[in-house]
Scaffold this motif. Structure first.
Motif: not given
Length: 833
Positions: A87-91, A431-440, A789-800
């Motif tokens: 729904v909002f978690s991406g691939p 790697d289970y959090m790839k959509n959230q963390f991103g790749t190098r 790198g500490s930034v505010p947490t954003e709520t209800w994000l979508t990952y595609g």
């Protein structure tokens, strides 16, 4: 939209409400879906509007049009997503193993299944007859119920819900598949009656309890929804002795929910956990009816799921009951990574370590010249050695991308190996959090990443500049040479979670994304949620007691208060008391009911404070539970509550004592484990009931001297907090970080000679600082500043969606979300958008 946000609907149906400025216009109104007459009947909702379950929605956008009596039209766009997700978690992670025989497609979809169970009238007899000597252990509290061949009515326990409805204790268990994994819904149910969203059976009180599993891990196949408050930590049936809020909740009229994806031991991804819980709540609203409020419960991993989902996806829960808690996975991962590196150093100091290429180093390491005896490991760990070792062995293995037995994986799928299978599946937490963390990015790629022409998931933690053992050095608990040796040789971890000579270097994108996605729980969005934290001592079982106060410190920093956070401490290791989960359910239910009954437009965060009952206070020891509206005897598990299992034992003979009397007992016992007596007294003095007015004049003189007494009790409380509550530190607090430990990568400052006192063999602070600077040429951690790198947490994000990934997420578009999720909670909780 009653069942969910209009843009997050899944499974092809939605419960909708229809309102018009003039209710008379709703007479004879009819609904069109994508231009065709809807397969739905709109019924009077009893509040001047209409309500109906719309089915047959196509994937993607659907246009809903309600034609009113005057031919005017109300329109709404609804976006429907697959029942199998996302729904909002991406691939979604691949490959995925459907293990349900009834699976109809690659998303594991199948029709829901239903079964029944009942509570026997005589639980003692059920225990005796249910015991199996060939399979020792406690039998379940329930027995199977066959509607075609039911037991005699007298063999079924009767139960009266908190709404006064008396029914046989028969529970329907619904199991099904959403988001490629299993869910379970349980509720009191009359098998001879129908139930739908517009006509719930009367024994449901409209409340929902979500229970979770423990541990931390990943899986590439389906799991089972967890059962029990201590699921993952205690076997089925143990709830009889360890307490059981789920059985209590069902008997009071709650519905209960658990999802496999909401089990951290099966799925450590907070986004797919939140997604599964959202989808399951939608199903409940559509099939059973609207929810008044939702409470979470769970120990260890179950506490993490609740706290980081509540922070990143507010509205899913209205109250949290956390036990043996941690605030999140990824600041805890920093603690465990430090444990792993220190343990490796201490182990290697007694023999020649293996070099990175597998050959012997060929020289004696400095650690052998300045080795750290076992008795001095604790000053580096901040904890007794048992806890770091158990943490390392029990949890750190989930981090490795080359796990030999990757959970849930089909036979024949190759798992990553640095040398033998660089293109294999990377099976680990990162790697289970790839959509959230991103790749190098390519400039830091390893040879394997270059070979594959793609980056692995970045690491969101770091130990550059960390001075391991700094406070221990300053206290004279370790020598200067030991401090230098550890920091010179500690090394770090690479992207394959293999040891390296250099320190661990966080990936900048992954680090920032870990904060903004909520993977690091800063507690920025928890003010609307009451939290009861259940805690017992932990001298060494990988559930540090300090984590309860760690979350409290984060709340204080973000909110300026901690009045939505309650800590109950008692003597049962980890859990506090066997009755805590049951008792906490009753208190949380009271707290939320008070908020629900407040119709004022006051912000929910203020209602949480204003409507906090006196029972919701910090407690030391569980004795004051006896002094409650429903007395609960400490350390009796589920043997005595709600109905004693021992025949003719009648707890109702205990005369009810006002709960405020327990406050006095808390004040008397509080200093046993270092609680703030002044704070407890303020709870009474600030209240306004008749008992408080009676006790006020008696307690005010005591309150007046609590300030001066703290000169004596303060240091004593600190000692008690360590000895009784086992509030130990971590390698990072020993290195200078505060209890919040939110610095997954610290900002640096120049080495300062003032940090190295003339102790432990240091005769010249400047000379010693020069040696430290050789180890840290770029500087050492400055924990007085926010982490890099500490930034505010954003709520209800979508990952595609299933085809497109948005690394790090982006906010959902709220344009089509107005007046959504109204069925998730009562209006007082202001969950709708």
């Amino acid at each position: 939209m009653l069942s969910n946000r209009a843009d997050l609907i899944s499974g092809g149906d939605a419960l909708i409400g229809v309102r018009a400025d003039d209710p008379a216009l709703l007479e004879g109104a009819h609904l069109l879906v994508n231009g065709e007459p809807a397969r739905a009947e709109l019924a009077d909702d009893g509040e001047g509007g209409l309500k109906g379950l719309v089915s047959g929605l196509v994937l993607g956008e659907n246009r809903l049009r309600v034609v009113l009596a005057d031919k005017s039209v109300l329109e709404r766009t609804v976006t429907n997503h697959p029942n199998g997700g996302p729904v909002f978690s991406g691939p979604q992670v691949q490959p995925w193993n459907c293990t349900n025989e009834a699976a109809e497609d690659a998303q594991c979809n199948q029709p829901p299944e239903y079964r029944f169970k009942y509570a026997p009238a005589s639980r003692l007899q059920a225990l005796i007859t249910g015991f199996d000597p060939m399979n020792p252990g406690l039998p379940s509290s329930f027995r199977d119920y066959d509607p075609e061949n039911p037991p005699a009515a007298g063999d079924i326990a009767m139960v009266t819900t908190d709404q006064g409805v008396e029914v046989p204790y028969i529970v329907r268990v619904e199991t099904g598949v959403q988001n490629r994994d299993r869910y379970q819904i349980m509720t009191l149910f009359d098998p001879e009656q129908q139930w739908d969203a517009l006509n719930p059976q009367e024994q449901w009180n409209g409340k929902l309890l979500i229970h979770h599993g423990g541990n931390v891990g990943v899986s590439y196949g389906m799991g089972d929804p967890p059962n029990g408050d201590l699921a993952g930590l205690a076997p089925e049936g143990a709830e009889l002795l360890l307490g059981d809020s789920i059985t209590t909740a069902l008997g009071r009229g709650f519905m209960t929910l658990s999802t496999a994806q909401g089990n951290l031991g099966h799925n450590a991804n907070l986004v797919t956990a939140a997604e599964s819980l959202m989808m399951a709540k939608e199903r409940i609203v559509e099939q059973y009816g609207e929810i008044r409020y939702t409470i979470g419960t769970g120990c260890s991993g179950g506490s993490i799921t609740q706290q980081h989902v509540a922070n990143a996806y507010p509205g899913i829960y209205q109250g949290l009951i956390v036990q043996c808690s941690y605030p999140d996975v990824w600041t805890t991962a920093t603690q465990f990574a430090d444990y792993h590196l220190l343990r490796r150093f201490f182990r290697n100091q007694y023999g020649l370590p293996e070099s990175q290429d597998g050959s012997d180093e060929g020289s004696v390491p400095d650690s052998l010249l300045s080795h750290v005896p076992v008795l001095q490991w604790s000053p580096f760990y901040g904890h007794l050695p048992l806890n770091p070792v158990i943490s390392d062995l029990a949890f750190f293995t989930s981090a490795f991308p080359d796990q030999e037995n990757c959970p849930g994986l089909k036979d024949g799928v190759t798992v990553y190996h640095r040398d033998d299978a660089p293109d294999g599946l990377r099976c680990g937490l990162l790697d289970y959090m790839k959509n959230q963390f991103g790749t190098r990015s390519p400039e830091v790629w390893t040879a394997n990443e270059s070979l594959l022409s793609r980056g692995f998931t970045g690491i969101p933690l770091d130990n550059v500049g960390v001075q391991y053992g700094l406070k221990a050095l300053q206290k004279g608990l370790i020598t200067g040479e030991q401090f230098l040796a550890v920091n010179r040789e500690i090394g770090g971890l690479d992207v394959d979670i293999d040891p390296q000579l250099g320190r661990t270097v966080a990936d900048p994108q992954a680090l920032e994304n870990s904060y903004r996605t909520g993977a690091i729980n800063t507690a920025q969005h928890l003010a609307n949620v009451p939290i009861i934290d259940l805690r017992g001592p932990d001298p060494g079982f990988a559930h540090d007691a300090f984590h309860s106060w760690q979350m409290r410190a984060r709340l204080q920093a973000e909110q300026g208060h901690t009045q939505n956070h309650v800590i109950w401490f008692s003597l049962l290791p980890l859990a506090g008391d066997t009755v805590f989960t049951t008792e906490a359910l009753l208190v949380m239910d009271l707290w939320l009911a008070e908020i629900e009954a407040d119709p004022a437009p006051t912000p929910v965060a203020q209602k949480v404070i204003d409507r906090r009952p006196v029972q919701a206070r910090d407690r030391c020891l569980s004795l004051s539970g006896v002094f409650a509206e429903e007395p609960i005897i400490p350390f009796t598990g589920n043997l005595l509550y709600p109905d004693p299992i021992i025949p003719r034992l009648d707890l109702s003979l205990l005369s009810a004592v006002p709960a405020e009397v327990g406050v006095v007992l808390d004040a008397v016992t509080g200093q046993v484990c270092g609680l703030d007596v002044g704070g407890l007294l303020e709870d009474v003095l600030a209240a306004s009931g008749p008992l408080e007015r009676l006790l006020g004049p008696l307690l005010e003189p005591l309150a007046a001297v609590t300030g001066p007494l703290e000169i004596i009790t303060g240091p004593l409380a600190d000692v008690q907090a360590l000895v009784v509550q086992t509030r130990f530190g971590t390698p990072r607090t020993v290195a200078g970080d505060d209890i919040r430990t939110l610095n997954n990568k610290c900002q640096l400052k120049p080495v300062d000679p003032a940090d190295y006192p003339l102790l432990a063999g240091i005769s010249d602070s400047q000379a010693f600082a020069d040696r430290v600077a050789e180890i840290f040429p770029d500087g050492v951690c400055d924990f007085s500043r926010p982490g890099v790198g500490s930034v505010p947490t954003e709520t209800w994000l979508t990952y595609g969606d299933e085809e497109r990934v948005i690394f790090g997420g982006e906010p959902l578009d709220d344009r089509d979300a107005r007046d959504s999720r109204d069925g998730w909670a009562a209006p007082a909780f202001q969950v709708g958008l």
